[in-house]
Design a protein around this motif. Structure first.
Motif, PDB file in Angstrom:
ATOM      1  N   LEU A   1       0.787  -1.236   0.000  1.00 30.43           N
ATOM      2  CA  LEU A   1       0.000   0.000   0.000  1.00 30.43           C
ATOM      3  C   LEU A   1       0.819   1.286   0.000  1.00 30.43           C
ATOM      4  CD1 LEU A   1      -2.698  -1.009   2.665  1.00 30.43           C
ATOM      5  CD2 LEU A   1      -2.831  -1.210   0.174  1.00 30.43           C
ATOM      6  N   SER A   2       2.133   1.205   0.004  1.00 33.73           N
ATOM      7  CA  SER A   2       2.940   2.419   0.146  1.00 33.73           C
ATOM      8  C   SER A   2       2.688   3.412  -0.983  1.00 33.73           C
ATOM      9  CB  SER A   2       4.425   2.059   0.224  1.00 33.73           C
ATOM     10  OG  SER A   2       4.824   1.319  -0.923  1.00 33.73           O
ATOM     11  N   HIS A   3       2.632   2.944  -2.224  1.00 34.10           N
ATOM     12  CA  HIS A   3       2.409   3.847  -3.352  1.00 34.10           C
ATOM     13  C   HIS A   3       0.992   4.410  -3.336  1.00 34.10           C
ATOM     14  CE1 HIS A   3       6.266   2.916  -5.105  1.00 34.10           C
ATOM     15  NE2 HIS A   3       5.997   1.616  -5.100  1.00 34.10           N
ATOM     16  N   THR A   4       0.031   3.586  -2.957  1.00 32.57           N
ATOM     17  CA  THR A   4      -1.357   4.056  -2.883  1.00 32.57           C
ATOM     18  C   THR A   4      -1.515   5.126  -1.821  1.00 32.57           C
ATOM     19  OG1 THR A   4      -2.142   1.861  -3.560  1.00 32.57           O
ATOM     20  CG2 THR A   4      -3.749   3.333  -2.535  1.00 32.57           C
ATOM     21  N   LEU A   5      -0.940   4.900  -0.639  1.00 31.61           N
ATOM     22  CA  LEU A   5      -1.027   5.891   0.430  1.00 31.61           C
ATOM     23  C   LEU A   5      -0.293   7.174   0.062  1.00 31.61           C
ATOM     24  CD1 LEU A   5      -0.486   3.551   3.523  1.00 31.61           C
ATOM     25  CD2 LEU A   5      -2.619   4.603   2.778  1.00 31.61           C
ATOM     26  N   ALA A   6       0.861   7.035  -0.605  1.00 37.49           N
ATOM     27  CA  ALA A   6       1.608   8.218  -1.019  1.00 37.49           C
ATOM     28  C   ALA A   6       0.835   9.025  -2.047  1.00 37.49           C
ATOM     29  CB  ALA A   6       2.966   7.802  -1.590  1.00 37.49           C
ATOM     30  N   HIS A   7       0.046   8.350  -2.859  1.00 34.52           N
ATOM     31  CA  HIS A   7      -0.735   9.038  -3.891  1.00 34.52           C
ATOM     32  C   HIS A   7      -1.909   9.799  -3.283  1.00 34.52           C
ATOM     33  CE1 HIS A   7      -2.645   9.830  -7.744  1.00 34.52           C
ATOM     34  NE2 HIS A   7      -3.773   9.300  -7.264  1.00 34.52           N
ATOM     35  N   TYR A   8      -2.600   9.176  -2.337  1.00 39.43           N
ATOM     36  CA  TYR A   8      -3.821   9.783  -1.795  1.00 39.43           C
ATOM     37  C   TYR A   8      -3.578  10.646  -0.552  1.00 39.43           C
ATOM     38  CZ  TYR A   8      -6.641   6.915  -4.918  1.00 39.43           C
ATOM     39  OH  TYR A   8      -7.220   6.348  -6.039  1.00 39.43           O
ATOM     40  N   PHE A   9      -2.505  10.357   0.189  1.00 32.23           N
ATOM     41  CA  PHE A   9      -2.245  11.111   1.423  1.00 32.23           C
ATOM     42  C   PHE A   9      -0.793  11.594   1.470  1.00 32.23           C
ATOM     43  CE2 PHE A   9      -5.266   7.649   2.302  1.00 32.23           C
ATOM     44  CZ  PHE A   9      -6.408   8.389   2.622  1.00 32.23           C
ATOM     45  N   PRO A  10      -0.346  12.348   0.470  1.00 32.57           N
ATOM     46  CA  PRO A  10       1.073  12.747   0.434  1.00 32.57           C
ATOM     47  C   PRO A  10       1.467  13.657   1.593  1.00 32.57           C
ATOM     48  CG  PRO A  10      -0.188  13.925  -1.234  1.00 32.57           C
ATOM     49  CD  PRO A  10      -1.096  12.879  -0.674  1.00 32.57           C
TER      50      PRO A  10
ATOM     51  N   LEU B   1       0.167   7.162  24.210  1.00 28.59           N
ATOM     52  CA  LEU B   1      -0.951   8.100  24.267  1.00 28.59           C
ATOM     53  C   LEU B   1      -2.275   7.342  24.236  1.00 28.59           C
ATOM     54  CD1 LEU B   1       0.286  10.897  21.824  1.00 28.59           C
ATOM     55  CD2 LEU B   1       0.038  11.075  24.299  1.00 28.59           C
ATOM     56  N   PRO B   2      -3.233   7.721  25.097  1.00 26.29           N
ATOM     57  CA  PRO B   2      -4.520   7.020  25.104  1.00 26.29           C
ATOM     58  C   PRO B   2      -5.407   7.374  23.925  1.00 26.29           C
ATOM     59  CG  PRO B   2      -4.535   8.829  26.677  1.00 26.29           C
ATOM     60  CD  PRO B   2      -3.130   8.752  26.132  1.00 26.29           C
ATOM     61  N   VAL B   3      -5.026   8.380  23.139  1.00 23.69           N
ATOM     62  CA  VAL B   3      -5.813   8.785  21.972  1.00 23.69           C
ATOM     63  C   VAL B   3      -5.038   8.448  20.704  1.00 23.69           C
ATOM     64  CG1 VAL B   3      -7.008  10.618  23.211  1.00 23.69           C
ATOM     65  CG2 VAL B   3      -4.849  11.123  22.070  1.00 23.69           C
ATOM     66  N   GLY B   4      -5.720   8.560  19.570  1.00 28.38           N
ATOM     67  CA  GLY B   4      -5.061   8.280  18.296  1.00 28.38           C
ATOM     68  C   GLY B   4      -5.392   6.884  17.808  1.00 28.38           C
ATOM     69  N   SER B   5      -5.097   6.636  16.542  1.00 24.00           N
ATOM     70  CA  SER B   5      -5.429   5.374  15.904  1.00 24.00           C
ATOM     71  C   SER B   5      -4.188   4.512  15.738  1.00 24.00           C
ATOM     72  CB  SER B   5      -6.070   5.635  14.534  1.00 24.00           C
ATOM     73  OG  SER B   5      -6.204   4.446  13.805  1.00 24.00           O
ATOM     74  N   ASN B   6      -4.218   3.321  16.314  1.00 23.42           N
ATOM     75  CA  ASN B   6      -3.116   2.379  16.120  1.00 23.42           C
ATOM     76  C   ASN B   6      -3.015   1.937  14.669  1.00 23.42           C
ATOM     77  OD1 ASN B   6      -1.676   1.590  18.703  1.00 23.42           O
ATOM     78  ND2 ASN B   6      -3.794   1.420  19.358  1.00 23.42           N
ATOM     79  N   LEU B   7      -4.165   1.804  14.010  1.00 20.79           N
ATOM     80  CA  LEU B   7      -4.167   1.384  12.609  1.00 20.79           C
ATOM     81  C   LEU B   7      -3.434   2.403  11.743  1.00 20.79           C
ATOM     82  CD1 LEU B   7      -5.090  -0.443  10.299  1.00 20.79           C
ATOM     83  CD2 LEU B   7      -7.264   0.805  10.280  1.00 20.79           C
ATOM     84  N   VAL B   8      -3.713   3.686  11.942  1.00 17.66           N
ATOM     85  CA  VAL B   8      -3.052   4.737  11.170  1.00 17.66           C
ATOM     86  C   VAL B   8      -1.552   4.735  11.441  1.00 17.66           C
ATOM     87  CG1 VAL B   8      -2.867   7.230  10.835  1.00 17.66           C
ATOM     88  CG2 VAL B   8      -5.120   6.171  11.042  1.00 17.66           C
ATOM     89  N   THR B   9      -1.171   4.589  12.714  1.00 18.90           N
ATOM     90  CA  THR B   9       0.252   4.526  13.062  1.00 18.90           C
ATOM     91  C   THR B   9       0.932   3.350  12.384  1.00 18.90           C
ATOM     92  OG1 THR B   9      -0.141   5.560  15.216  1.00 18.90           O
ATOM     93  CG2 THR B   9       1.900   4.307  14.964  1.00 18.90           C
ATOM     94  N   ASN B  10       0.285   2.197  12.379  1.00 16.34           N
ATOM     95  CA  ASN B  10       0.857   1.005  11.748  1.00 16.34           C
ATOM     96  C   ASN B  10       1.055   1.208  10.247  1.00 16.34           C
ATOM     97  OD1 ASN B  10       0.605  -0.178  14.268  1.00 16.34           O
ATOM     98  ND2 ASN B  10      -1.304  -1.221  13.753  1.00 16.34           N
ATOM     99  N   LEU B  11       0.011   1.715   9.584  1.00 14.89           N
ATOM    100  CA  LEU B  11       0.080   1.884   8.136  1.00 14.89           C
ATOM    101  C   LEU B  11       1.108   2.938   7.736  1.00 14.89           C
ATOM    102  CD1 LEU B  11      -3.719   1.716   7.208  1.00 14.89           C
ATOM    103  CD2 LEU B  11      -2.000  -0.077   6.940  1.00 14.89           C
TER     104      LEU B  11
END
Length: 223
Positions: free
Chosen positions: A102-111, A135-145
């Motif tokens: 997903l690296s190229h896809t994420l770079a394209h949509y969320f540069p 931190l008790p807030v924030g998304s682990n999924l977003v951090t991982n990706l």
């Protein structure tokens, strides 16, 4: 590569909405329902519950629910260990999927977001990932990706994730097990880890702010 992404997406959706996992996911925080389910299913039921918990965490669901559940099912210590192993496996799956597929896809949509995260994590990646985990807030999924897509070193990602997951995992596993049934060592461990996580988060964030301030001052002198 597109076909691989589509196949993985279909597999994940199939597991998520399958007739077996759907009721488990719906009752994952219901101890009474799970007790009845496991009593009727035996060891196979434990495997399905573990798979449902893995799907939940991989999709970005709260790891606290899993820690609470595993604390109830396995006790505080074993529940903590099982939760850490499951959450680390889920984080690694997200990380590798982002890095390989997903690296190229994420770079394209969320540069902009990727560039901002790269600037944040490129200096002392272990400490930065640790701060995000604590931190008790924030998304682990977003951090991982984002970690996988920008190439955060794997060892820093894994070790920081284990340490960062530990405080909340211990606390919720202890609550799931029942504080009255826990020994004093477990309670003292949870309190100590909570205080340590607060201190570490504050120190890491202060260091990050000092670095940003010094960078702005250097840029101001250069201009």
């Amino acid at each position: 590569m597109k076909w691989v992404k589509l196949a993985l997406g279909c597999l994940f959706a199939g597991l998520l909405f399958s007739g077996v996992l759907n009721p488990i996911l719906a009752h994952l925080s219901d101890k009474n329902w799970l007790s009845s389910y496991l009593a009727g299913q035996g060891y196979q039921g434990y495997l399905w519950v573990a798979l449902a918990a893995f799907v939940l965490v991989t999709a970005g669901g709260p790891k606290q629910v899993v820690a609470f559940l595993f604390g109830y099912l396995y006790g505080a210590w074993l529940g903590t260990l099982a939760t850490l192993l499951l959450c680390l496996t889920a984080a690694l799956a997200n990380y590798l999927m982002a890095r390989v597929l997903l690296s190229h896809t994420l770079a394209h949509y969320f540069p902009r977001r990727m560039n901002k995260f790269n600037q944040f994590a490129s200096r002392a990646p272990f400490m930065k990932i640790l701060m995000l985990r604590l931190l008790p807030v924030g998304s682990n999924l977003v951090t991982n990706l984002l970690s996988g897509s920008v190439g955060v070193p794997l060892w820093a990602f894994i070790s920081a994730s284990v340490l960062g997951y530990l405080p909340q995992t211990v606390i919720f596993a202890l609550v799931g097990h029942g504080i009255n049934g826990a020994n004093h060592a477990m309670i003292y461990t949870s309190v100590g880890l909570s205080l340590l996580s607060f201190v570490l988060t504050a120190l890491i964030y202060r260091d990050h702010l000092k670095y940003k301030l010094s960078t702005l001052q250097v840029e101001g002198k250069a201009s």
